[in-house]
Design a protein around this motif. Structure first.
Motif, PDB file in Angstrom:
ATOM      1  N   THR A 167      35.446  56.531  41.798  1.00 45.28           N
ATOM      2  CA  THR A 167      35.271  55.656  42.965  1.00 45.28           C
ATOM      3  C   THR A 167      36.596  55.316  43.642  1.00 45.28           C
ATOM      4  OG1 THR A 167      33.303  54.674  41.945  1.00 45.28           O
ATOM      5  CG2 THR A 167      34.315  53.470  43.775  1.00 45.28           C
ATOM      6  N   ALA A 168      37.462  54.579  42.927  1.00 46.00           N
ATOM      7  CA  ALA A 168      38.707  54.115  43.555  1.00 46.00           C
ATOM      8  C   ALA A 168      39.712  53.698  42.491  1.00 46.00           C
ATOM      9  CB  ALA A 168      38.433  52.950  44.500  1.00 46.00           C
ATOM     10  N   GLY A 169      40.977  53.696  42.894  1.00 51.03           N
ATOM     11  CA  GLY A 169      42.048  53.162  42.059  1.00 51.03           C
ATOM     12  C   GLY A 169      42.542  51.850  42.633  1.00 51.03           C
ATOM     13  N   TYR A 170      42.977  50.927  41.749  1.00 52.05           N
ATOM     14  CA  TYR A 170      43.397  49.601  42.168  1.00 52.05           C
ATOM     15  C   TYR A 170      44.808  49.331  41.629  1.00 52.05           C
ATOM     16  CZ  TYR A 170      38.419  49.129  43.116  1.00 52.05           C
ATOM     17  OH  TYR A 170      37.137  49.330  43.593  1.00 52.05           O
ATOM     18  N   ASP A 209      48.171  41.012  44.543  1.00 51.61           N
ATOM     19  CA  ASP A 209      48.320  41.795  45.773  1.00 51.61           C
ATOM     20  C   ASP A 209      47.887  43.220  45.454  1.00 51.61           C
ATOM     21  OD1 ASP A 209      49.385  39.818  47.549  1.00 51.61           O
ATOM     22  OD2 ASP A 209      51.281  39.938  46.449  1.00 51.61           O
ATOM     23  N   VAL A 210      46.665  43.590  45.870  1.00 55.63           N
ATOM     24  CA  VAL A 210      46.026  44.821  45.416  1.00 55.63           C
ATOM     25  C   VAL A 210      45.858  45.811  46.575  1.00 55.63           C
ATOM     26  CG1 VAL A 210      43.986  45.822  44.314  1.00 55.63           C
ATOM     27  CG2 VAL A 210      44.792  43.547  43.635  1.00 55.63           C
ATOM     28  N   THR A 211      46.227  47.060  46.259  1.00 59.91           N
ATOM     29  CA  THR A 211      45.912  48.163  47.166  1.00 59.91           C
ATOM     30  C   THR A 211      44.814  49.002  46.527  1.00 59.91           C
ATOM     31  OG1 THR A 211      48.139  48.257  48.082  1.00 59.91           O
ATOM     32  CG2 THR A 211      46.789  50.223  48.323  1.00 59.91           C
ATOM     33  N   ARG A 212      43.681  49.110  47.238  1.00 63.06           N
ATOM     34  CA  ARG A 212      42.571  49.934  46.760  1.00 63.06           C
ATOM     35  C   ARG A 212      42.654  51.296  47.434  1.00 63.06           C
ATOM     36  NH1 ARG A 212      37.700  51.835  48.480  1.00 63.06           N
ATOM     37  NH2 ARG A 212      36.005  51.983  46.920  1.00 63.06           N
ATOM     38  N   THR A 213      42.686  52.366  46.614  1.00 61.43           N
ATOM     39  CA  THR A 213      42.771  53.725  47.138  1.00 61.43           C
ATOM     40  C   THR A 213      41.503  54.483  46.772  1.00 61.43           C
ATOM     41  OG1 THR A 213      45.173  53.725  46.865  1.00 61.43           O
ATOM     42  CG2 THR A 213      44.101  55.860  47.154  1.00 61.43           C
ATOM     43  N   SER A 214      40.807  54.956  47.781  1.00 60.36           N
ATOM     44  CA  SER A 214      39.551  55.651  47.539  1.00 60.36           C
ATOM     45  C   SER A 214      39.784  57.004  46.872  1.00 60.36           C
ATOM     46  CB  SER A 214      38.797  55.868  48.857  1.00 60.36           C
ATOM     47  OG  SER A 214      37.618  56.616  48.642  1.00 60.36           O
ATOM     48  N   THR A 220      42.001  57.036  51.534  1.00 56.82           N
ATOM     49  CA  THR A 220      42.301  55.881  52.374  1.00 56.82           C
ATOM     50  C   THR A 220      42.574  54.652  51.497  1.00 56.82           C
ATOM     51  OG1 THR A 220      39.944  55.374  52.540  1.00 56.82           O
ATOM     52  CG2 THR A 220      40.928  56.754  54.278  1.00 56.82           C
ATOM     53  N   GLY A 221      43.397  53.737  52.009  1.00 57.71           N
ATOM     54  CA  GLY A 221      43.743  52.550  51.244  1.00 57.71           C
ATOM     55  C   GLY A 221      43.453  51.269  52.001  1.00 57.71           C
ATOM     56  N   THR A 222      43.027  50.240  51.281  1.00 60.44           N
ATOM     57  CA  THR A 222      42.827  48.912  51.848  1.00 60.44           C
ATOM     58  C   THR A 222      43.548  47.905  50.959  1.00 60.44           C
ATOM     59  OG1 THR A 222      40.737  48.649  50.628  1.00 60.44           O
ATOM     60  CG2 THR A 222      40.600  49.472  52.902  1.00 60.44           C
ATOM     61  N   ASP A 223      44.064  46.843  51.593  1.00 57.89           N
ATOM     62  CA  ASP A 223      44.830  45.824  50.859  1.00 57.89           C
ATOM     63  C   ASP A 223      44.064  44.509  50.811  1.00 57.89           C
ATOM     64  OD1 ASP A 223      46.991  47.580  50.508  1.00 57.89           O
ATOM     65  OD2 ASP A 223      47.846  47.035  52.457  1.00 57.89           O
ATOM     66  N   ARG A 224      44.309  43.776  49.707  1.00 63.03           N
ATOM     67  CA  ARG A 224      43.652  42.483  49.537  1.00 63.03           C
ATOM     68  C   ARG A 224      44.526  41.608  48.641  1.00 63.03           C
ATOM     69  NH1 ARG A 224      38.307  40.337  49.586  1.00 63.03           N
ATOM     70  NH2 ARG A 224      38.169  38.541  48.142  1.00 63.03           N
ATOM     71  N   THR A 225      44.580  40.289  48.953  1.00 68.11           N
ATOM     72  CA  THR A 225      45.316  39.332  48.135  1.00 68.11           C
ATOM     73  C   THR A 225      44.366  38.246  47.643  1.00 68.11           C
ATOM     74  OG1 THR A 225      47.386  39.693  49.338  1.00 68.11           O
ATOM     75  CG2 THR A 225      47.194  37.651  48.084  1.00 68.11           C
ATOM     76  N   ASP A 226      44.408  37.989  46.327  1.00 67.65           N
ATOM     77  CA  ASP A 226      43.579  36.945  45.731  1.00 67.65           C
ATOM     78  C   ASP A 226      44.447  36.043  44.855  1.00 67.65           C
ATOM     79  OD1 ASP A 226      40.595  37.618  46.323  1.00 67.65           O
ATOM     80  OD2 ASP A 226      41.477  39.535  45.727  1.00 67.65           O
TER      81      ASP A 226
END
Length: 290
Positions: A167-170, A209-214, A220-226
């Motif tokens: 699925t994806a890497g985080y 601070d996470v980069t999700r790579t499909s 493609t990559g998306t970023d998210r901060t929690d």
């Protein structure tokens, strides 16, 4: 004429392998080897105004040399420790202090889970660094060998990497803000060296601070901060060296628990979570006493 005040004692030991003399006016003295048999003579010293003089004593006492030597050594060691505590208590410092910390850490995340799919743990332990600052009070000024303090530190760059297979890497660049209330019990070895142990508790905020790579189709990559707020606690032991009039150098080992780490939901609804974040810290502190 001034009033007599006891200050210490002196002794002369005579044994089969030599004669040895020690004196204690400030709580320190030395004692050499002793023979198998011998005697010890002792004299109490007083201060009358500004002069030292004899104010009591005994004749020679015949005792086994080893017993007398050990007894004198124990008494002198005890009197030295009392003097060290007294020196800290009567110093000109207020008891308040500030300390700058340099923290090196070996950290680990445990019980890592995903809300969907099969999780692969790629990196869940790392070395980190943290600067910190402490404000505290030394209760030795009031006769209590305890220090209380408030500590803030900021941990940086824990590389926490996982993958949901197919699925994806985080990739998580994990950092932490921590605010702790600590207390330590000091055991003074000398006027300039002390051992201590203690611990504390407080608040830790773990920032993911996470980069999700499909892993499907184009990478493609998306970023998210929690941010995750936690209860934190620690246990520590170490040593303090007073190397200058107002300066101390602190070396400390600490085990600390920083709570849990969580990231998500990401674009596909996945949540990555670690229930336990712990670290083994080695800390160097530069302390200024006001």
């Amino acid at each position: 004429m001034g009033k007599s005040r006891p200050l210490g004692f002196s002794f002369d030991f005579h044994g089969g392998s030599g004669d040895y003399t020690g004196t204690s006016l400030s709580g320190t003295a030395t004692l050499g080897r002793s023979g198998l048999n011998g005697y010890i003579s002792w004299t109490f010293l007083c201060r009358r105004d500004t002069k030292y003089q004899t104010c009591g004593g005994s004749d020679k006492m015949k005792l086994p040399a080893m017993v007398t030597g050990m007894a004198a050594s124990v008494f002198l060691a005890f009197s030295g420790n009392v003097y060290a505590d007294s020196a800290r208590t009567t110093s000109s410092n207020t008891g308040d202090y500030i300390s700058l910390l340099m923290i090196g850490s070996v950290a680990k995340l445990d019980d890592v889970t995903t809300s969907s799919g099969t999780l692969q743990e790629r990196n869940t332990d790392d070395t980190t660094a943290a600067p910190g600052v402490v404000v505290g009070y030394n209760w030795a000024k009031k006769g209590i060998p305890i220090r209380s303090e408030i500590e803030y530190h900021y941990r940086v760059r824990f590389d926490f990497d996982t993958r949901v297979i197919g699925t994806a890497g985080y990739g998580n660049q994990l950092s932490t803000h921590a605010l702790l209330a600590n207390a330590y019990y000091d055991y003074q070895l000398s006027d300039t060296l002390a051992l201590f142990s203690g611990g504390g508790a407080g608040w830790a905020q773990n920032v993911s601070d996470v980069t999700r790579t499909s892993l499907v189709g184009a990478a493609t990559g998306t970023d998210r901060t929690d941010e995750t707020d936690n209860f934190a606690w620690n246990l520590a032991l170490g040593a303090i060296w007073s190397f200058a009039e107002n300066w101390d150098l602190e070396l400390k080992y600490r085990y600390i628990s920083l709570g849990e780490v969580s990231s998500g939901p990401h674009i596909d609804g996945t949540i990555i979570k670690a229930d336990t974040y712990t670290a083994h810290d080695v800390i160097i502190g530069f302390m200024y006493r006001f």
